[in-house]
Design an enzyme around this catalytic site. Structure first.
Site, PDB file in Angstrom:
ATOM      1  N   LYS B 116       0.825  -1.209   0.000  1.00 36.03           N
ATOM      2  CA  LYS B 116       0.000   0.000   0.000  1.00 36.03           C
ATOM      3  C   LYS B 116       0.864   1.267   0.000  1.00 36.03           C
ATOM      4  CE  LYS B 116      -3.522  -2.684   0.090  1.00 36.03           C
ATOM      5  NZ  LYS B 116      -4.073  -3.098  -1.192  1.00 36.03           N
ATOM      6  N   GLU B 200      -1.892   6.690   7.992  1.00 36.72           N
ATOM      7  CA  GLU B 200      -2.556   7.660   7.135  1.00 36.72           C
ATOM      8  C   GLU B 200      -3.420   8.552   7.990  1.00 36.72           C
ATOM      9  OE1 GLU B 200      -3.678   5.466   2.938  1.00 36.72           O
ATOM     10  OE2 GLU B 200      -5.296   6.065   4.284  1.00 36.72           O
ATOM     11  N   HIS B 235     -14.633  -1.417   9.019  1.00 34.08           N
ATOM     12  CA  HIS B 235     -13.994  -1.391   7.700  1.00 34.08           C
ATOM     13  C   HIS B 235     -14.419  -2.536   6.802  1.00 34.08           C
ATOM     14  CE1 HIS B 235     -11.634   1.719   9.550  1.00 34.08           C
ATOM     15  NE2 HIS B 235     -11.281   0.872  10.493  1.00 34.08           N
ATOM     16  N   ARG B 291      -8.126  -7.201  -8.392  1.00 27.34           N
ATOM     17  CA  ARG B 291      -8.930  -8.421  -8.494  1.00 27.34           C
ATOM     18  C   ARG B 291     -10.393  -8.029  -8.659  1.00 27.34           C
ATOM     19  NH1 ARG B 291     -11.525  -7.472  -3.697  1.00 27.34           N
ATOM     20  NH2 ARG B 291     -10.213  -6.640  -2.045  1.00 27.34           N
TER      21      ARG B 291
END
Lengths: 176, 505, 505, 176
Positions: B116, B200, B235, B291
């Site tokens: 990431k 983040e 999430h 994907r």
């Protein structure tokens, strides 16, 4: 059973209801009369309940004695049905009180113990993380239900636990 | 077109891929663990290979066993589905090295986007807006504390190898950073075999909007519009829809173009998704999933495109069958994830045996499921039992249809999140499109587990009639001189005990 | 919009109508006979009223009971579905007289079109081509012989009140006319309460193509393109599709315009269908059905229109929401009727209890069903258990999808026509679109009931493993001195008999 | 049962198969060895059979003794499984022959007799309509399986009949 109907007591989600089943499709619940029919005895255990004209699919699950697991619209509840005599016996035996401290910490689902965050004798506050159990690749923090003293730790990291298994026993918090 | 494909997955996505392959005449090979012998994906394949015990690490995550099964069945290609090995660059490389077609992007693309932090670097370089944060994995809890302080609280600690909400921790205070870092790293190691974590800025009330992408080997990249997946818990997406009720046509175009830029930056081939967070009129790159997504059906319903078919066409060396301007956007579609969880008990995983299953039907309703009656739902795998999808000419009609479909869905033997979904589909903020990823935490009233008076009366009536009927059918023997009844003798463990005749009967 | 509707029907169509009403927020009232207490349409309604015993004449066909139920539930409207009372002008009139909205055309329209001979007269007058034949009911067998001779053999004797293939007899020789007349009249009396029969030229190999119509109370009439229903047996449709693979765009327009002319000739309001026979480049009016058709979903899938929603809008006094030029025609859809019949035993009606039901899902597949596990399938009603519908961008992809869906469909406990449908979907003439209503008689090879070697071996293997497992689980007691085993003691009627220990075990 | 496997005889659709069930997932059917697994014992009675790598859903229906009703892809067949000894006993008793004339006419489904088209003593040709039975509102003509003489008529119009019930008994056609 008598001509005027059969009397039952139904315990559902902590509340008790008096019910009389009549012979004519009438059922009196807590004094209110309802038109009721329940049909279907097929392999699927799905029944059709029509209560005062309103139809519903009801799943009638596993039973032992008068205990029924019911599914209504995807919500599952347990109901215990007793006849009047059995209800009286139950009421008498329940009158014998019990002394209880804070509830022990039980595993709410099967899983794997990842971490035990407390030590024996430790005093934990309400909501404190006590044990971390992994299930379906997610970690679940199990917290203390109330302020309590850790009496006994019954599991260790890496151990698989069953639903309902006691993980930690709590005692009352007493001034030391 | 490739001659055959091994589907390296289970559950609803394995079945979805097998369906797509069958429709194209591709021979299908299913793999299954010992826990999945009776799963629907097994019987719908042309061939089926047992690859190991229930533990995913020794079956669906075991690259050697998957490749061994592919060899044994002479498979020409492998489709990874989502989850498990779908975003493992080493798997894509091993498939290619074995001389098989990997139905997905190149291993290098997976690697770049799977890391990431690397993905954030590449996207920023391509001019795609990214959320403020670190671009390298954090080495320790103390490094995490420093980085979090620099980014500004609240922050989110995220597995670099992650996806699907695993290995993520939101941290609001400096003194929680170290513990959050450790938890995220531990989960990431367990789920992905890689404990790298980065930090983040955490957006408090963003909307999750993502763009479906497709690229081929001829330099063509198109997007198939966006999906909004703002209804999440921990999430994990719960409800997804297409299009987003937020975007104007201009914003839709802007976001689509940013996603195509992102795909071009990594020479993207196959199906992929660029996820954005949208808050206060701005949107930021979140991650790129290399994907098929769980929620791909909503895109299929508003575009008429069969995304699995396109995957197979591109993997077979074909070009994309449509240009950007030819991709329709018609009506509205909503997906509800049906999971084996008890939403009113903190989403505790639920287990059991599926005793009854009534699938909604009729116009505009689609069910992508992976279970049948008799299946045991355990804790080995993801709790997703199936997806209920509804489409209509506009958002309102799609919602009304979904509400009707949820009322028809009936699963017994294992608890599901269906009751919560029904409440959300009635909730005014949801109906008005006032969504954010904080939606569920801001609507605690949805989690009141009260049955309601009507249901309570119905349950009492049903229970008493069931018991009354049982007693009428099986005369309960009475023990003389004792008030108790052996009313449960039939449920006992000694079926050969004959009833004691009732002198008073 | 009307506030509430009573659905005067059962099975899949009752459920279809209830679904449509629920999505519009209309309160729904189901009616049911004693045989249908556990039918899915009952639990999906807001209210349910028992209207009588299993016999349709005393429940679903009893106008008094239906109206009584509507009064009791304070219904604002009645939707008749198809079959039963749907095309009975007296019912439509009684509903209107009771102050309720009838969801369908005016009683006069139903009457005019329900009398097939009157319908032929009206259509011929409106310039719609009709099949040569009589325009008045035949009084006797001898009158039938005269009329048949005048029309020319082969002829078909048809119930004037008919529909759905009931009360029809094809006659090829003069000496068969009288018997055919009597049989048709007898069936017509039993099915419709009216034994009137007329005669028409019988077209040997026509294609059955019909046009979906809609009219409102404001003079608007549109068609929603055609359906082809040529795959029939004994005049019962088995497979339907939209559009027809035969028609050119010009023929489609011509046939659509003829249908609209037909509808305008009778001031048509609501959903209706004009059936045509198409042979050698010509088409002829066959009949007009003044109701929703069984096969309406294929039209819904290629137009995106919800026909039940339109029915409710028009019945509520609304105008049609689209003009002719706005009605889309996108892709191709196919419907297979799943009936409780044994196709390899001459379509004998099959009965039983539904023990297992696996509904196909995934992209482009729709199931309109009326059964659930546990339902008893008897002989009181139509054998239609449900409809499987598949759609794709073109006929070939729709066929491939249907083939996949049929492979997934699994019903146990009652025989269905599914194995025959699977064979048709593989048959070269069907794939090439070489269809006619004689298709099934011209393909007797589809009815070979041979299991095939692979299935035979699978059945042998399954049986032997089941028996082997049973013997291993339940040690079969051996009676000393006798070779026989009480291997079936568990299935016996005395569950308390303990196994006799086996000395040799 | 012995170390080399258990022997069975399976009768399916009029044919007989010799089967040996091994202990290692191998089954030998009429001399050919197959890899087979059969799983699933849930409430739905659906089993998953994998035969030489090819998976199939198999419905395992009602059983009495060694009799199984199997559903494969929507087609239903009956199979009888006997061990070697029972098969020998069966073979011996079947050797006692039976003399048979034309089969009697049986109702292939439950329904209502609408018409009886023959009279006692009548000679009917093969395919001649004999009885009309209505089921599901459709008339079904039941025809003579072969040339035969109507021996006895056992039903009358208006009568409800069960599946398998004998409607008309036939005799041989003999020169009169």
């Amino acid at each position: 059973m008598n001509r005027r109907g059969s009397r039952y007591v139904v315990c559902l989600a902590g509340e008790t209801h008096d019910v009389v089943v009549g012979v004519d499709g009438k059922v009196v619940i807590d004094g209110t009369t309802h038109d009721v029919s329940l049909s279907g005895r097929g392999p699927a255990r799905m029944r059709t309940l029509i209560l005062d004209g309103k139809p519903r699919a009801v799943y009638a699950g596993r039973r032992t004695g008068g205990l029924w697991e019911l599914g209504l619209d995807g919500e599952f509840v347990s109901a215990e049905v007793m006849d009047a005599r059995a209800a009286r016996v139950r009421a008498l035996s329940a009158a014998v009180g019990s002394e209880r401290g804070p509830a022990d910490l039980k595993a709410p689902m099967p899983g794997l113990v990842v971490q035990v965050a407390v030590e024996t004798g430790e005093i934990v506050g309400p909501g404190a993380a006590v044990v971390i159990v992994e299930a379906m690749k997610m970690e679940n923090e199990l917290r203390a239900p109330a302020a309590a003293r850790v009496e006994r730790i019954l599991v260790a990291p890496g151990e698989a636990v069953e639903k309902g298994q006691i993980l930690v026993e709590f005692g009352e918090v007493e001034p030391q | 077109m490739i001659e055959s494909v091994l589907v390296a997955n289970r559950g609803e996505i394995a079945l979805r891929v097998i369906r797509g392959a069958r429709e194209l005449g591709i021979r299908t090979i299913a793999v299954f663990s010992e826990a999945d012998r009776d799963s629907p994906h097994v019987v719908q394949a042309d061939e089926a290979v047992l690859i190991g015990p229930a533990a995913a690490s020794r079956s669906y995550l075991d690259i050697g066993r998957i490749l061994g099964a592919a060899r044994a069945a002479r498979a020409a290609a492998i489709h990874p589905g989502y989850g498990f090995l779908a975003e493992r660059a080493d798997f894509a490389r091993a498939v290619a090295d074995a001389g098989l077609v990997f139905v997905g992007p190149a291993a290098e693309t997976i690697g770049a986007m799977g890391d990431k932090t690397e993905a954030r670097r590449r996207m920023a370089a391509a001019g795609v807006p990214v959320v403020p944060g670190t671009t390298a994995p954090l080495a320790s809890g103390s490094e995490a504390r420093e980085a979090a302080t620099a980014v500004g609280f609240p922050v989110v600690l995220k597995a670099a190898a992650g996806g699907g909400g695993k290995g993520m921790r939101v941290v609001r205070r400096l003194d929680e950073v170290a513990a959050g870092f450790e938890a995220a790293a531990r989960e990431a190691r367990a789920a992905f075999g890689d404990g790298s974590v980065y930090v983040e800025r955490f957006l408090e009330r963003p909307r999750h909007i993502e763009v479906q992408l497709f690229g081929d080997g001829f330099g063509n990249v198109v997007h198939l519009h966006e999906r909004e997946c703002s209804i999440q818990r921990r999430h994990q997406k719960l409800i997804e829809e297409a299009p987003s009720s937020l975007l104007t046509p201009a914003e839709r175009r802007e976001m689509g173009e940013a996603a195509v830029r992102a795909a071009r930056a990594v020479n993207y081939i196959g199906a992929g998704t660029v996820e954005f967070l949208h808050q206060d009129g701005e949107f930021f790159f979140l991650e790129m999933n290399t994907r098929l997504q769980v929620e791909h059906p909503v895109t299929e319903l508003v575009t008429g495109v069969d995304l699995v078919e396109w995957q197979f066409r591109v993997a077979s060396g074909g070009a994309l069958p449509m240009r950007q301007s030819e991709i329709p956007l018609r009506g509205h579609a909503i997906e509800c994830r049906i999971t084996s969880e008890s939403p009113f008990e903190g989403f505790l995983p639920a287990t059991g045996t599926v005793r009854h299953l009534a699938i909604p039907g009729g116009p505009g309703v689609r069910w992508d499921g992976g279970i049948r009656v008799g299946n045991e739902i355990g804790l080995h795998y993801d709790p997703l039992l199936g997806k209920l999808i509804a489409a209509g000419p506009d958002r309102e009609s799609a919602i009304r249809r979904m509400r009707r479909a949820l009322a028809e869905l009936s699963i017994a033997g294992v608890s599901t999140g269906t009751p919560l979904l029904r409440r959300i589909l009635d909730e005014p903020d949801f109906l008005a499109g006032r969504l954010s990823t904080a939606y569920l935490t801001e609507h605690p009233e949805l989690f009141d587990s009260d049955l309601g008076d009507a249901s309570r009366t119905a349950a009492v009536a049903a229970a008493v009639l069931l018991e009354h009927e049982r007693r009428a059918t099986v005369p309960a023997p009475r023990i003389p001189g004792d008030g108790a009844r052996f009313s449960d003798w039939r449920a006992g463990t000694a079926p050969w005990v004959a009833p004691i005749p009732d002198g008073n009967g």
